[in-house]
Design an enzyme around this catalytic site. Structure first.
Site, short mmCIF file in Angstrom:
data_model
loop_
_atom_site.label_atom_id
_atom_site.label_comp_id
_atom_site.label_asym_id
_atom_site.label_seq_id
_atom_site.Cartn_x
_atom_site.Cartn_y
_atom_site.Cartn_z
N GLY A 93 -5.86 8.46 11.66
CA GLY A 93 -6.31 8.79 10.31
C GLY A 93 -7.80 9.05 10.25
O GLY A 93 -8.45 8.71 9.25
N SER A 129 -10.30 11.85 7.28
CA SER A 129 -10.76 11.74 5.89
C SER A 129 -11.16 10.30 5.60
O SER A 129 -10.85 9.38 6.35
CB SER A 129 -9.65 12.18 4.92
N LEU A 137 2.55 8.84 12.03
CA LEU A 137 2.91 7.44 12.23
C LEU A 137 4.26 7.05 11.62
O LEU A 137 4.82 6.01 11.99
CB LEU A 137 1.81 6.53 11.69
N THR A 196 4.73 3.30 8.23
CA THR A 196 3.46 3.96 8.52
C THR A 196 2.35 2.97 8.82
O THR A 196 1.62 3.11 9.81
CB THR A 196 3.03 4.84 7.33
N TYR A 202 12.25 -3.60 -4.59
CA TYR A 202 11.04 -2.96 -4.07
C TYR A 202 10.00 -2.76 -5.17
O TYR A 202 10.32 -2.31 -6.27
CB TYR A 202 11.40 -1.59 -3.48
#
Length: 323
Positions: A41, A44, A94, A141, A197
């Site tokens: 990553g 940015s 990922l 991720t 969730y």
């Protein structure tokens, strides 16, 4: 309370740095020309600033990202400022275990050393969704992809540390949000269930997993007598592309909590400090906030929970591989 006071005032801690310190400041005078770094990553936000500063300190930086267009733009930005920078880019998604394996194969094929692995990439507050592997997006991720990536690159890091005599360092980006998770910490039996969730607790769960992964990895490396450390960091509260799923909420929150927000150079400081600073040599299994060691939550400090997550993650990856 002590951490909040330091955050608000910018007061330095035992390291000599604090919340107001920048990535350039904490790495000032450090020569990293003999180091190769992978940062996920790194195209940015604080990932890009971390890549820029490490390249500024002469490290060979490999930016690992899903969006190759953004990666090329990031590389160009770094080179425009620093023409002698050594920056390469490789594709990595990922949330796909196949992509993680392909990245590891591609990097190893380059026959480069690997001194530092910075697991920086992540997603935040996503609506419920499953990856192509059938895993909840934030857990996949933020934790599982990095867990597999680290395991696949570990032999290369061990080899590099042995041949060069230079300590290897693994840095996992967690968050203070690891305190805000599900009731039992990790929903092992319901990791992919939509029922129950919540995007905030799922994010906290994944950030808790980052610390637990770090601590168990550190314990294993110490048992093996390997010259590699593993630490986790909270970069701070920063407005970056990571917050794209909750930008309106975050902007509103920032109005009322402006005094605890960092800019990007400050946000990258703790990562760069733990990656390069000589005072962190030999320090492992710790959680850092504002470039200083900080005590994480009781869940994050649990040896039993860390071992359970390690075994769970390995079994989950194996089951996906066989399906």
């Amino acid at each position: 309370m002590k951490g909040i006071v330091s955050l608000v005032t910018g007061r330095v801690g035992p390291s000599g740095f604090g919340s107001a310190s920048t990535a350039e400041k904490v790495t000032e005078g450090i020569d990293a020309s003999n180091l190769t770094v992978i940062i996920t990553g790194g195209a940015s936000g604080i990932g890009l600033e971390t890549a820029r500063v490490l390249a500024l300190r002469k490290a060979h930086v490999i930016i690992a990202v899903r969006n190759m267009v953004s990666a090329k733009e990031a590389r160009q930005l770094i080179l425009e400022e620093n023409q002698s920078a050594r920056v390469d880019i490789l594709k990595l998604d990922l949330c796909s275990l196949n992509s993680v394996r392909s990245f590891a194969d591609n990097f190893i094929a380059l026959d480069l050393p690997l001194n530092i692995l910075i697991n920086n990439a992540g997603v935040m507050f996503c609506p419920f969704s499953l990856t192509e592997d059938g895993i909840e997006m934030q857990f996949a991720t933020n934790h599982l992809g990095h867990f597999l990536l680290t395991n696949l690159l570990l032999d290369k890091m061990k080899q590099t540390a042995k041949v060069t005599g230079i300590e290897g360092r693994i840095i996992n980006l967690s968050s203070i949000a690891h305190n805000f998770t599900y009731r039992k910490g990790i929903r092992f039996d319901k990791i992919n269930d939509q029922k129950g969730y919540t995007n905030k607790r799922a994010y906290g769960q994944s950030k808790l997993a980052n610390i637990l992964h770090t601590n168990e990895l550190s314990r294993i490396l110490q048992e093996e007598g390997v010259n590699i450390t593993a630490n986790s960091v909270h970069p701070g509260v920063i407005m970056t592309p990571l917050m794209r799923h909750s930008s309106y909420l975050m902007y509103c929150l920032k109005i009322f909590t402006f005094y605890i927000w960092k800019n990007v150079p400050q946000g990258a400081a703790t990562t760069c400090y733990v990656a390069l600073h000589p005072s962190v040599k030999g320090v492992t299994g710790k959680y850092f906030v504002d470039c200083n060691e900080f005590k994480p939550s009781s869940f994050a400090s649990s040896l039993q929970l860390g071992k359970k997550l390690w075994d769970f993650s390995n079994k989950l990856i194996t089951s996906i591989s066989k399906s």
